[in-house]
Design a protein around this motif. Structure first.
Motif, PDB file in Angstrom:
ATOM      1  N   LYS A 214       7.358  -1.308 -10.368  1.00 24.95           N
ATOM      2  CA  LYS A 214       7.491  -0.266  -9.627  1.00 24.95           C
ATOM      3  C   LYS A 214       6.235   0.312  -8.601  1.00 24.95           C
ATOM      4  O   LYS A 214       5.516  -0.471  -8.462  1.00 24.95           O
ATOM      5  CB  LYS A 214       7.797   1.201 -10.594  1.00 24.95           C
ATOM      6  N   ALA A 215       6.303   0.923  -7.732  1.00 22.88           N
ATOM      7  CA  ALA A 215       6.037   1.763  -6.681  1.00 22.88           C
ATOM      8  C   ALA A 215       5.968   2.577  -6.035  1.00 22.88           C
ATOM      9  O   ALA A 215       6.912   3.467  -6.096  1.00 22.88           O
ATOM     10  CB  ALA A 215       5.881   0.528  -5.158  1.00 22.88           C
ATOM     11  N   VAL A 216       4.319   3.713  -6.101  1.00 20.25           N
ATOM     12  CA  VAL A 216       4.101   4.710  -6.113  1.00 20.25           C
ATOM     13  C   VAL A 216       3.535   5.210  -5.329  1.00 20.25           C
ATOM     14  O   VAL A 216       2.135   4.165  -4.990  1.00 20.25           O
ATOM     15  CB  VAL A 216       3.784   5.018  -8.160  1.00 20.25           C
ATOM     16  N   GLU A 217       3.362   6.064  -4.903  1.00 18.39           N
ATOM     17  CA  GLU A 217       3.263   6.939  -3.591  1.00 18.39           C
ATOM     18  C   GLU A 217       2.191   7.550  -3.973  1.00 18.39           C
ATOM     19  O   GLU A 217       1.585   8.741  -5.328  1.00 18.39           O
ATOM     20  CB  GLU A 217       3.760   7.742  -2.745  1.00 18.39           C
ATOM     21  N   TYR A 218       1.198   7.081  -3.205  1.00 17.74           N
ATOM     22  CA  TYR A 218      -0.406   8.283  -3.378  1.00 17.74           C
ATOM     23  C   TYR A 218      -0.889   8.778  -2.189  1.00 17.74           C
ATOM     24  O   TYR A 218      -0.048   8.001  -0.871  1.00 17.74           O
ATOM     25  CB  TYR A 218      -1.178   7.300  -4.505  1.00 17.74           C
ATOM     26  N   ASP A 219      -1.627   9.220  -2.154  1.00 18.94           N
ATOM     27  CA  ASP A 219      -2.435   9.608  -0.536  1.00 18.94           C
ATOM     28  C   ASP A 219      -3.480   8.605  -0.142  1.00 18.94           C
ATOM     29  O   ASP A 219      -5.247   8.521  -0.681  1.00 18.94           O
ATOM     30  CB  ASP A 219      -3.625  10.675  -0.964  1.00 18.94           C
ATOM     31  N   TRP A 220      -2.998   7.677   0.340  1.00 20.88           N
ATOM     32  CA  TRP A 220      -3.484   5.879   0.328  1.00 20.88           C
ATOM     33  C   TRP A 220      -4.439   6.617   2.248  1.00 20.88           C
ATOM     34  O   TRP A 220      -5.192   5.791   2.550  1.00 20.88           O
ATOM     35  CB  TRP A 220      -2.740   4.838   0.782  1.00 20.88           C
ATOM     36  N   ASN A 221      -4.100   7.935   2.811  1.00 21.34           N
ATOM     37  CA  ASN A 221      -5.022   7.455   3.956  1.00 21.34           C
ATOM     38  C   ASN A 221      -6.163   7.972   3.093  1.00 21.34           C
ATOM     39  O   ASN A 221      -7.327   7.939   3.967  1.00 21.34           O
ATOM     40  CB  ASN A 221      -4.279   8.631   4.392  1.00 21.34           C
ATOM     41  N   GLU A 222      -6.588   8.568   2.837  1.00 22.84           N
ATOM     42  CA  GLU A 222      -7.478   9.474   2.092  1.00 22.84           C
ATOM     43  C   GLU A 222      -8.710   8.190   1.323  1.00 22.84           C
ATOM     44  O   GLU A 222      -9.894   7.806   1.309  1.00 22.84           O
ATOM     45  CB  GLU A 222      -7.642  10.412   1.040  1.00 22.84           C
ATOM     46  N   ALA A 223      -8.091   7.611   0.565  1.00 26.45           N
ATOM     47  CA  ALA A 223      -8.077   6.242  -0.224  1.00 26.45           C
ATOM     48  C   ALA A 223      -9.157   4.818   1.289  1.00 26.45           C
ATOM     49  O   ALA A 223     -10.009   4.977   1.172  1.00 26.45           O
ATOM     50  CB  ALA A 223      -7.514   5.821  -0.736  1.00 26.45           C
ATOM     51  N   ALA A 224      -8.338   4.888   2.884  1.00 28.69           N
ATOM     52  CA  ALA A 224      -8.495   3.792   3.610  1.00 28.69           C
ATOM     53  C   ALA A 224     -10.014   4.799   4.024  1.00 28.69           C
ATOM     54  O   ALA A 224     -10.943   3.933   4.766  1.00 28.69           O
ATOM     55  CB  ALA A 224      -7.689   4.418   4.282  1.00 28.69           C
ATOM     56  N   ARG A 225      -9.919   6.073   4.179  1.00 29.02           N
ATOM     57  CA  ARG A 225     -10.598   7.051   4.877  1.00 29.02           C
ATOM     58  C   ARG A 225     -12.254   6.875   3.900  1.00 29.02           C
ATOM     59  O   ARG A 225     -13.482   6.372   4.580  1.00 29.02           O
ATOM     60  CB  ARG A 225     -10.600   8.585   4.823  1.00 29.02           C
ATOM     61  N   ARG A 232     -15.685  -0.810   5.241  1.00 30.19           N
ATOM     62  CA  ARG A 232     -15.137  -1.961   4.381  1.00 30.19           C
ATOM     63  C   ARG A 232     -13.826  -1.792   5.052  1.00 30.19           C
ATOM     64  O   ARG A 232     -12.620  -1.112   4.146  1.00 30.19           O
ATOM     65  CB  ARG A 232     -14.985  -1.711   3.125  1.00 30.19           C
ATOM     66  N   PRO A 233     -14.113  -1.787   6.378  1.00 33.15           N
ATOM     67  CA  PRO A 233     -13.626  -1.542   7.097  1.00 33.15           C
ATOM     68  C   PRO A 233     -11.384  -2.378   7.162  1.00 33.15           C
ATOM     69  O   PRO A 233     -10.361  -2.474   6.924  1.00 33.15           O
ATOM     70  CB  PRO A 233     -13.110  -1.830   9.222  1.00 33.15           C
ATOM     71  N   GLU A 234     -11.706  -3.824   6.452  1.00 30.12           N
ATOM     72  CA  GLU A 234     -10.205  -4.360   5.779  1.00 30.12           C
ATOM     73  C   GLU A 234      -9.996  -4.006   4.479  1.00 30.12           C
ATOM     74  O   GLU A 234      -8.980  -3.888   4.947  1.00 30.12           O
ATOM     75  CB  GLU A 234     -12.146  -6.031   5.766  1.00 30.12           C
ATOM     76  N   TRP A 235     -10.758  -3.600   3.466  1.00 29.30           N
ATOM     77  CA  TRP A 235     -10.249  -2.039   2.853  1.00 29.30           C
ATOM     78  C   TRP A 235      -9.290  -0.895   3.792  1.00 29.30           C
ATOM     79  O   TRP A 235      -8.220  -0.904   2.695  1.00 29.30           O
ATOM     80  CB  TRP A 235     -11.553  -1.935   1.648  1.00 29.30           C
ATOM     81  N   ALA A 236      -9.630  -0.906   4.536  1.00 33.53           N
ATOM     82  CA  ALA A 236      -8.926   0.690   4.596  1.00 33.53           C
ATOM     83  C   ALA A 236      -8.203   0.043   5.208  1.00 33.53           C
ATOM     84  O   ALA A 236      -6.797   0.871   4.947  1.00 33.53           O
ATOM     85  CB  ALA A 236      -9.679   1.419   6.167  1.00 33.53           C
ATOM     86  N   ARG A 237      -7.543  -1.335   6.606  1.00 30.22           N
ATOM     87  CA  ARG A 237      -6.523  -1.934   6.799  1.00 30.22           C
ATOM     88  C   ARG A 237      -5.390  -2.236   5.542  1.00 30.22           C
ATOM     89  O   ARG A 237      -3.967  -1.957   5.815  1.00 30.22           O
ATOM     90  CB  ARG A 237      -6.681  -2.742   7.656  1.00 30.22           C
ATOM     91  N   ALA A 238      -5.854  -2.574   4.612  1.00 33.75           N
ATOM     92  CA  ALA A 238      -5.468  -2.566   3.405  1.00 33.75           C
ATOM     93  C   ALA A 238      -4.518  -1.677   2.707  1.00 33.75           C
ATOM     94  O   ALA A 238      -3.293  -1.654   2.556  1.00 33.75           O
ATOM     95  CB  ALA A 238      -5.642  -3.995   2.238  1.00 33.75           C
TER      96      ALA A 238
END
Length: 244
Positions: A214-225, A232-238
């Motif tokens: 399974k692949a689940v959507e969540y607010d990855w934009n906020e997590a990257a922010r 940790r820009p490399e984390w934000a990109r991933a």
């Protein structure tokens, strides 16, 4: 028996909550956690509190072992961030986790392989990069592990393989970090290819186990922010792309 297998949460609380909600909708009998729980650039303490309250069958990963060594000067950035954020009771909880676990009959939880929290089970790293492991390689790594289902994590990639003797090896992918770079034992990248939080549903039938990824959507934009704000820009990109 229907099991939701979670691994490699890496302190991504929003991804964890999305996966837990999805697993509840699947009406699973059991949720298990395969390690690498808190280390990263997001919410280690809050993730620990959520999981401690749930009491899921949980094992240590290599990142738990590394941060429990207790010397921040020798830790990588992800372990150091988690170590400095965690309370004593949260560290004690991690300390008490086993390296492997049998939550029910015929099911074995490991992080890497039955004998190592750093070795890859279903992938092989060479000087040329990472490839899918051969059946012979997986058989060797499984050894004489007595379980019809072995759940593993560590590589962040969803993959499964049924061995000749019927044992099923399943990696559910990563809940919290869809891509990373590593130097062990050679430089390589592990990339899921999208930002989704991943886990697996494994169901036992009369004929044996089967797996559904399974692949689940969540607010990855906020997590990257948040990752970017924690330097940790490399984390934000991933987190945004599923690529390194």
């Amino acid at each position: 028996m229907k099991i939701a297998a979670l691994s490699d949460i890496h302190g991504n609380l929003a991804a964890l909550d999305a996966v837990l909600d999805d697993a509840r909708n699947e009406t699973v009998d059991l949720i298990v956690n395969l390690g690498d729980i808190l280390s990263g650039a997001l919410y280690p303490a809050q993730t620990a509190d959520r999981l401690m309250a749930l009491g899921l069958p949980t094992i240590k990963g290599n990142h738990e072992r590394q941060l429990l060594a207790g010397d921040p000067s020798r830790m990588g950035a992800s372990d150091r961030f988690a170590y400095r954020a965690l309370r004593d009771d949260q560290l004690a909880w991690l300390r008490d986790l086993p390296a492997t676990l049998r939550p029910v009959e015929d099911v074995l939880l490991v992080h890497g392989t039955p004998s190592s929290d750093l070795d890859y089970f279903l992938e092989t790293v060479t000087a040329s990069g990472c490839r899918v492991a051969t059946r012979a390689e997986v058989e060797s790594r499984a050894g004489d592990a007595q379980a019809t289902l072995v759940l593993c994590g560590h590589t962040h990639l969803q993959r499964s393989l049924k061995l000749e003797d019927g044992r099923l090896i399943v990696n559910p992918g990563s809940v919290g970090l869809p891509a990373y770079e590593d130097e062990h034992p050679f430089a390589h990248r592990m990339e899921a290819g999208s930002a989704h939080a991943r886990y697996a549903i494994v169901t036992k039938h009369a004929s044996g186990w089967d797996v559904r990824f399974k692949a689940v959507e969540y607010d990855w934009n906020e997590a990257a922010r948040v990752a970017a704000s924690n330097n940790r820009p490399e984390w934000a990109r991933a987190l945004l792309t599923g690529y390194c």
